[in-house]
Write an enzyme that holds these catalytic residues in place. Structure first.
Site, PDB file in Angstrom:
ATOM      1  N   HIS A   1       0.503 -12.352   6.126  1.00  0.00           N
ATOM      2  CA  HIS A   1       0.824 -12.656   4.722  1.00  0.00           C
ATOM      3  C   HIS A   1       1.035 -14.169   4.560  1.00  0.00           C
ATOM      4  O   HIS A   1       1.714 -14.808   5.376  1.00  0.00           O
ATOM      5  CB  HIS A   1       2.115 -11.945   4.297  1.00  0.00           C
ATOM      6  CG  HIS A   1       1.981 -10.454   4.165  1.00  0.00           C
ATOM      7  ND1 HIS A   1       0.790  -9.782   4.254  1.00  0.00           N
ATOM      8  CD2 HIS A   1       2.920  -9.492   3.917  1.00  0.00           C
ATOM      9  CE1 HIS A   1       0.988  -8.481   4.093  1.00  0.00           C
ATOM     10  NE2 HIS A   1       2.274  -8.273   3.882  1.00  0.00           N
TER      11      HIS A   1
ATOM     12  N   CYS B   1       7.745  -6.738   4.468  1.00  0.00           N
ATOM     13  CA  CYS B   1       6.956  -7.655   5.304  1.00  0.00           C
ATOM     14  C   CYS B   1       6.841  -9.065   4.730  1.00  0.00           C
ATOM     15  O   CYS B   1       6.702 -10.031   5.487  1.00  0.00           O
ATOM     16  CB  CYS B   1       5.573  -7.068   5.553  1.00  0.00           C
ATOM     17  SG  CYS B   1       4.829  -6.291   4.124  1.00  0.00           S
TER      18      CYS B   1
HETATM   19  P1  NAP Z   1       0.963   4.513   7.132  1.00  0.00           P
HETATM   20  O1  NAP Z   1      -0.102   3.803   7.906  1.00  0.00           O
HETATM   21  O2  NAP Z   1       0.560   5.227   5.895  1.00  0.00           O
HETATM   22  O3  NAP Z   1       1.675   5.558   8.145  1.00  0.00           O
HETATM   23  C1  NAP Z   1       2.592   6.521   7.703  1.00  0.00           C
HETATM   24  C2  NAP Z   1       3.123   7.324   8.881  1.00  0.00           C
HETATM   25  O4  NAP Z   1       4.072   8.280   8.411  1.00  0.00           O
HETATM   26  C3  NAP Z   1       2.049   8.122   9.625  1.00  0.00           C
HETATM   27  O5  NAP Z   1       2.374   8.172  11.002  1.00  0.00           O
HETATM   28  C4  NAP Z   1       2.204   9.532   9.030  1.00  0.00           C
HETATM   29  O6  NAP Z   1       1.766  10.570   9.907  1.00  0.00           O
HETATM   30  C5  NAP Z   1       3.708   9.578   8.895  1.00  0.00           C
HETATM   31  N1  NAP Z   1       4.159  10.631   7.986  1.00  0.00           N
HETATM   32  C6  NAP Z   1       3.713  10.951   6.745  1.00  0.00           C
HETATM   33  N2  NAP Z   1       4.408  12.006   6.246  1.00  0.00           N
HETATM   34  C7  NAP Z   1       5.321  12.348   7.218  1.00  0.00           C
HETATM   35  C8  NAP Z   1       6.318  13.354   7.317  1.00  0.00           C
HETATM   36  N3  NAP Z   1       6.547  14.237   6.327  1.00  0.00           N
HETATM   37  N4  NAP Z   1       7.073  13.405   8.442  1.00  0.00           N
HETATM   38  C9  NAP Z   1       6.872  12.530   9.466  1.00  0.00           C
HETATM   39  N5  NAP Z   1       5.913  11.570   9.428  1.00  0.00           N
HETATM   40  C10 NAP Z   1       5.164  11.480   8.312  1.00  0.00           C
HETATM   41  O7  NAP Z   1       2.134   3.510   6.699  1.00  0.00           O
HETATM   42  P2  NAP Z   1       2.615   2.138   7.400  1.00  0.00           P
HETATM   43  O8  NAP Z   1       1.864   0.973   6.861  1.00  0.00           O
HETATM   44  O9  NAP Z   1       2.654   2.352   8.876  1.00  0.00           O
HETATM   45  O10 NAP Z   1       4.092   1.984   6.796  1.00  0.00           O
HETATM   46  C11 NAP Z   1       5.183   2.775   7.263  1.00  0.00           C
HETATM   47  C12 NAP Z   1       6.468   2.253   6.607  1.00  0.00           C
HETATM   48  O11 NAP Z   1       6.662   0.882   7.011  1.00  0.00           O
HETATM   49  C13 NAP Z   1       6.429   2.234   5.068  1.00  0.00           C
HETATM   50  O12 NAP Z   1       7.716   2.521   4.569  1.00  0.00           O
HETATM   51  C14 NAP Z   1       6.041   0.799   4.759  1.00  0.00           C
HETATM   52  O13 NAP Z   1       6.483   0.386   3.476  1.00  0.00           O
HETATM   53  C15 NAP Z   1       6.790   0.048   5.851  1.00  0.00           C
HETATM   54  N6  NAP Z   1       6.244  -1.258   6.170  1.00  0.00           N
HETATM   55  C16 NAP Z   1       4.917  -1.440   6.355  1.00  0.00           C
HETATM   56  C17 NAP Z   1       4.433  -2.726   6.660  1.00  0.00           C
HETATM   57  C18 NAP Z   1       2.996  -3.021   6.889  1.00  0.00           C
HETATM   58  O14 NAP Z   1       2.649  -4.227   6.992  1.00  0.00           O
HETATM   59  N7  NAP Z   1       2.112  -2.026   6.982  1.00  0.00           N
HETATM   60  C19 NAP Z   1       5.336  -3.776   6.771  1.00  0.00           C
HETATM   61  C20 NAP Z   1       6.706  -3.544   6.583  1.00  0.00           C
HETATM   62  C21 NAP Z   1       7.147  -2.291   6.290  1.00  0.00           C
HETATM   63  P3  NAP Z   1       0.320  11.303   9.799  1.00  0.00           P
HETATM   64  O15 NAP Z   1      -0.663  10.420  10.515  1.00  0.00           O
HETATM   65  O16 NAP Z   1       0.550  12.588  10.507  1.00  0.00           O
HETATM   66  O17 NAP Z   1       0.003  11.462   8.354  1.00  0.00           O
END
Ligand code: NAP
Length: 383
Positions: A265, A172
């Protein structure tokens, strides 16, 4: 079907069924917000962890956005997180999968979906630096999408149909930064750059950083973030030749900090150019940077890099939603005593920095014919 896009664009196109992996998380929720009523894509399948499987989306998700959860989505069932084994009576999984999974989970699941013939449009860091996986910001390096044709999953099956692939978008913080850098790299070349970030808490997912750690505080550490920024900038601004990306030949030093900001950010950048440039030339490079003009991509901002001349801008609360959350705002351009120029850039971390970036990647893939698994054209280029 004749539909009107959210940004006033008319398109004649069947909406394609898409799925979201990690649909309940911070980025997954943004996918739902951005794809609900998207003119080209229709959400047809949702999956998350086994904790959520079998529940309705409304039961499984702690919705954190300031627009209501769409009623149709709330009623959908969260499916098993696998391309096979869909419950009896369900349609097969869509061929386009937006993925918002933590890196460890992505490393295991994304290849399974690519092997099953899906275009996996991923947010995770798991495959970003793999040689044949494109790491793409469409305004910066859409030509790198050609790498998908080198992926083993893509080889045509016995019936001649091309297979699936993985495309990634950057971290990001790297996205806002490279949008500001690309126009300067194109015109003047970049020799070195220093960047110090102030990153919003939503970038850590949900529940993310504990309130007792972040309120009234700055945390000068985000695991692996500095390394990711440094290497991803090199690949994004690198050049594609002979099926490989030659990394940008520039020194990059990143400091990454978590601050008590909800979304958006902020990055303070100092840069040394290969060819000297005046303030007017730098401003012109940003203003004239419209590489997707005329493509009519629903999520592409008209002006990807917006300059604000006010002495105290950009600010995350005031500027993160420019270009529907897809533009990077630059400001405070001034001479640097160490390098040549310094400036500040702000971008929205879960829209331009994550879900919006992936949706724009998919729109470009659609334009290139690479979402048509039956008739993909390996040589297609964005003109
Ligand atoms: P998050 O809020 O922690 O969400 C994680 C997601 O993954 C939830 O839907 C969770 O489902 C699911 N999950 C966990 N274990 C799983 C499994 N075994 N199989 C399938 N789904 C599973 O994380 P996030 O911030 O959305 O980030 C997701 C990705 O995007 C990460 O790699 C992060 O580095 C990247 N990212 C994030 C941002 C940002 O600004 N947040 C920016 C760029 C990239 P449950 O609800 O069922 O646990």
């Amino acid at each position: 079907m004749h539909v009107e896009a959210g940004h006033g664009i008319l398109e004649d196109m069947e909406r394609r069924r898409v799925g979201i992996l990690g649909a309940t998380g911070m980025v997954g929720q943004r996918f739902i917000q951005l794809l609900n009523n998207h003119p080209w894509f229709e959400i047809a399948w949702l999956a998350a962890s086994e904790r959520s499987e079998g529940k309705t989306y409304g039961e499984a998700c702690r919705w954190k956005l300031d627009t209501p959860m769409p009623a149709r989505i709330a009623a959908m069932t969260v499916m098993p997180n696998t391309p096979e084994a869909q419950p009896a009576g369900e349609l097969p999984i869509p061929k386009i999968i937006f993925a918002a999974l933590d890196a460890d989970v992505a490393r295991e699941l994304e290849p399974k979906f690519a092997a099953a013939g899906c275009a996996v449009v991923s947010n995770s860091s798991a495959f970003r630096m793999v040689e044949d996986v494109p790491l793409v910001v469409p305004e910066v390096n859409a030509d790198h999408l050609a790498l998908i044709e080198r992926q083993s999953w893509r080889r045509p099956s016995a019936n001649g149909l091309p297979g699936g692939y993985i495309v990634t978008n950057p971290n990001c913080s790297a996205i806002g930064l490279v949008l500001a850098l690309k126009p300067l790299e194109e015109r003047f070349g970049i020799e070195s750059l220093f960047v110090s970030t102030m990153q919003a808490v939503s970038g850590a997912g949900y529940p993310g950083v504990a309130s007792l750690d972040i309120l009234g505080n700055v945390v000068p550490f985000i695991k692996n973030e500095e390394e990711k920024m440094q290497e991803e900038v090199g690949k994004l601004l690198g050049s594609l030749a002979d099926g490989k990306v030659a990394l940008l030949d520039a020194k990059v030093s990143a400091h990454c900090n978590r601050v008590a900001v909800e979304d958006g950010h902020t990055e303070c950048v100092s840069i040394k150019l290969r060819t000297k440039a005046s303030r007017e030339q730098v401003l012109a490079a940003w203003a004239e940077f419209v590489p997707l003009a005329g493509q009519r991509l629903p999520s592409a901002p008209e002006q990807p890099v917006e300059f604000d001349a006010a002495v105290d801008r950009p600010q995350p609360r005031l500027d993160r939603m420019r270009g529907h959350g897809m533009a990077a705002t630059v400001g405070r351009l001034r001479e640097c005593n160490l390098l040549d120029w310094k400036f500040v850039v702000v971008s929205h971390n879960t829209i331009r920095g994550a879900a919006g970036a992936a949706v724009l990647n998919a729109e470009v893939l659609a334009r290139l014919g690479k979402l048509e698994m039956k008739s993909a054209r390996p040589d297609a280029v964005l003109v």
